[in-house]
Design a protein around this motif. Sequence first.
Motif, short mmCIF file in Angstrom:
data_model
loop_
_atom_site.label_atom_id
_atom_site.label_comp_id
_atom_site.label_asym_id
_atom_site.label_seq_id
_atom_site.Cartn_x
_atom_site.Cartn_y
_atom_site.Cartn_z
N UNK A 107 0.93 -0.93 -0.40
CA UNK A 107 0.27 0.19 0.44
C UNK A 107 0.48 1.53 -0.17
N UNK A 108 1.47 0.85 0.40
CA UNK A 108 3.04 2.42 -0.19
C UNK A 108 3.14 3.05 -1.74
N UNK A 109 3.42 4.82 -1.27
CA UNK A 109 3.51 4.61 -2.21
C UNK A 109 4.70 5.88 -2.26
N UNK A 110 5.64 5.35 -3.07
CA UNK A 110 7.28 6.32 -2.74
C UNK A 110 7.54 7.15 -4.57
N UNK A 111 8.51 7.85 -4.35
CA UNK A 111 9.70 8.09 -5.43
C UNK A 111 10.86 7.77 -5.08
N UNK A 112 11.42 7.89 -6.76
CA UNK A 112 13.15 7.70 -5.84
C UNK A 112 13.63 9.18 -7.02
N UNK A 113 14.30 10.08 -6.28
CA UNK A 113 14.28 11.46 -7.21
C UNK A 113 15.74 10.28 -8.58
N UNK A 114 15.39 11.73 -9.38
CA UNK A 114 16.62 10.67 -10.73
C UNK A 114 18.01 11.33 -10.03
N UNK A 115 19.20 10.49 -10.69
CA UNK A 115 20.50 11.24 -10.78
C UNK A 115 21.22 10.56 -10.22
N UNK A 116 23.07 10.00 -10.13
CA UNK A 116 23.85 9.06 -10.03
C UNK A 116 23.63 9.45 -8.80
N UNK A 117 23.98 10.16 -8.00
CA UNK A 117 23.78 10.75 -6.24
C UNK A 117 22.63 9.56 -5.80
N UNK A 118 21.78 9.39 -6.60
CA UNK A 118 20.55 9.23 -5.71
C UNK A 118 20.32 7.21 -5.82
#
Length: 157
Positions: A107-118
Amino acid sequence: MTRTIRAVAGAAVAAAALLAPVFVGPATANATASTGVSSRTLAHTDIPVGLVPFIPQGAHVEVTETTIAPGGTTGWHYHDGETFAFVRQGTLTHPESDCKPSIYPTGSIFSDPPGKKHVHEGKNVGDVPVVIVFLYVTPPGKPLSQDADAPDCAKAS
């Protein structure tokens, strides 16, 4: 990204999760040392350059359903564009570049930010498959994910 856009993206991920029976073809992913992971593309389209004011460079939009078997891992990777996720089943363990895991239950919603540092990894340390619906908004010509070396803190363990 504004709160409104994030809310719309979250709603799109949730809607895609409910419409999951559509199969378009295999998903493209390049995760390092993945094991026990399978993906299928549910839908995809391209946003042409200049069509949407807040994405002036255009984008490839893709919705996938990814399953991580018990003990499986995506391997360390990052995304060139925004990635939104809905955990449909199981519990995802999600360590980032500091090796501190976020835990996302069903049920969780999350996001991954863009870029190599992430750089991050998705792991299933439970005993049931983890099923995640992803919404990728990727720059034209870029893959959904890019291989990455494990951070030093992961190599030490």
